[in-house]
Design a protein around this motif. Structure first.
Motif, PDB file in Angstrom:
ATOM      1  N   PHE A  59     -12.890  52.208  20.839  1.00  0.00           N
ATOM      2  CA  PHE A  59     -11.638  51.449  20.882  1.00  0.00           C
ATOM      3  C   PHE A  59     -10.498  52.246  20.271  1.00  0.00           C
ATOM      4  N   LYS A  70      -8.216  50.501  17.783  1.00  0.00           N
ATOM      5  CA  LYS A  70      -7.757  49.151  18.140  1.00  0.00           C
ATOM      6  C   LYS A  70      -8.753  48.115  17.613  1.00  0.00           C
ATOM      7  N   PRO A 114     -11.450  45.430  17.156  1.00  0.00           N
ATOM      8  CA  PRO A 114     -12.538  44.905  17.972  1.00  0.00           C
ATOM      9  C   PRO A 114     -12.448  43.396  18.106  1.00  0.00           C
ATOM     10  N   GLU A 125      -6.787  46.189  27.565  1.00  0.00           N
ATOM     11  CA  GLU A 125      -6.457  47.524  27.056  1.00  0.00           C
ATOM     12  C   GLU A 125      -7.690  48.259  26.518  1.00  0.00           C
ATOM     13  N   LYS A 126      -8.860  47.679  26.727  1.00  0.00           N
ATOM     14  CA  LYS A 126     -10.098  48.301  26.233  1.00  0.00           C
ATOM     15  C   LYS A 126     -11.140  48.376  27.357  1.00  0.00           C
ATOM     16  N   ILE A 166     -12.490  55.661  29.098  1.00  0.00           N
ATOM     17  CA  ILE A 166     -12.900  56.299  27.838  1.00  0.00           C
ATOM     18  C   ILE A 166     -13.115  57.804  28.006  1.00  0.00           C
ATOM     19  N   TRP A 213     -20.499  45.676  26.397  1.00  0.00           N
ATOM     20  CA  TRP A 213     -19.358  46.528  26.762  1.00  0.00           C
ATOM     21  C   TRP A 213     -19.819  47.973  26.876  1.00  0.00           C
TER      22      TRP A 213
END
Length: 245
Positions: A79, A82, A84, A100-101, A106, A133
Motif C-alpha cells: 500500500f 497508505k 490499510p 487507489e489500492k 503494484i 487482496w
C-alpha cells in the motif's frame, strides 16, 4: 536499499510454528517485514498482505513459517504507506478505499522487491504467496513475472478477464468451500478457463467447510475442527513452493 537483517533463530523442529521472528526494514521507498532462515538460502518468497496491511500479525506469521522452512521471506507494504483497511471502517466506503489500492497496480513495488531479493539477498529462486487482496496480486505476478518460479494465491477474489488465465508461473489456488466472498461457481469458472488456456502447471483446491481467511488464521484463533484443513493448506503451500523452487 534495505538494512541487512541478521539471520533469525527458527525452530526448525516445528516447521508449522511461527511468531515474531523477523524485523522491519526499508527497501528503497517502501517498508517491509523481513525474515531470514537460520541457514543460508538462495530461495525467497514474497508474502503479499491482505486488505489489513503488511503489519497484520497473521500475515507476518506466514512469513515466519516460510523462513522456518528455509526461505528468505519478505512482506512489503504494497500500500506504500497508505492506510490499510480496518474492521472499524465503514464497509459502505470499501470500494472507494480500494480504488487507489488496486492489487494489479503494484509493478513499481514488485520491481523494487525483486531487485532487493536478487541483489541484497542473493536469491536465485523467487516465489510469491498472497492472501485475499494479496491472492489477487499473486495471481497478477504469476501472469506478469516469469522470474517468479512458483505462486500460491490464497482466496484471491476472481475477476473475469480474458487475460487472467495464461499464467507464466506454476500456481496453486486455495479456496474455502464456505467463503461468502468467493462463490464456488466463480472457482469452477476459474478452473475451466485455466484448463482451456493455461500451459504451465496449476492446481485449484477447495477446502470443505472453510471460510475466507482460514489459511493465515493466527494459532490462537484456530479451533480443533478447522485445524486439519489449515495445516493441510499450509503443507500444500510449502510443497508447491518446494516443487517449483
Amino acid at each position: 536499499m534495505a538494512n541487512e537483517a541478521k539471520p533469525c533463530p527458527c525452530d526448525i523442529g516445528d516447521r508449522m510454528d511461527y511468531g515474531g521472528l523477523g524485523q522491519e526494514v526499508q527497501i528503497e521507498h517502501i517498508k517491509a517485514y523481513l525474515v531470514k532462515p537460520s541457514t543460508e538460502s538462495d530461495k525467497a518468497v514474497i508474502v503479499i498482505q491482505d486488505i489489513y496491511g503488511w503489519q497484520l500479525p497473521n500475515t507476518r506469521y506466514m512469513a515466519d513459517m516460510l523462513a522456518a522452512n528455509g526461505y528468505i521471506a519478505v512482506c512489503p507494504d504494497f500500500f506504500d504507506g497508505k492506510e490499510p483497511w480496518s474492521s472499524s471502517h465503514d464497509w459502505s466506503k470499501f470500494q472507494e478505499w480500494l480504488e487507489e489500492k488496486k492489487p494489479t497496480n503494484i509493478t513499481k513495488e514488485v520491481d523494487v522487491v525483486l531487485r532487493f531479493l536478487k541483489e541484497q539477498c542473493r536469491a536465485n529462486h523467487i516465489g510469491a504467496v498472497g492472501f485475499c487482496w494479496g491472492g489477487i496480486a499473486t495471481h497478477y505476478l504469476a501472469l506478469q513475472y516469469p522470474e517468479v518460479k512458483a505462486a500460491v494465491s490464497v482466496y484471491g477474489i476472481i475477476r473475469e478477464k480474458e487475460d487472467s488465465y495464461e499464467l507464466k508461473s506454476p500456481t496453486l489456488f486455495i479456496f474455502g468451500e464456505k467463503d461468502v466472498i468467493i462463490p464456488l461457481d466463480q472457482v469452477s469458472a476459474l478452473e475451466a478457463k485455466l484448463k482451456e488456456k493455461c500451459t504451465v502447471d496449476y492446481q485449484v483446491k477447495i477446502f470443505p467447510g472453510q471460510t475466507h481467511g482460514f489459511v493465515h488464521r493466527k494459532r490462537e484463533d484456530i479451533n480443533p475442527t478447522d485445524k486439519p484443513s489449515i495445516q493441510l493448506a499450509r503443507t500444500d503451500m510449502l510443497n508447491w513452493l518446494s516443487k517449483y523452487m
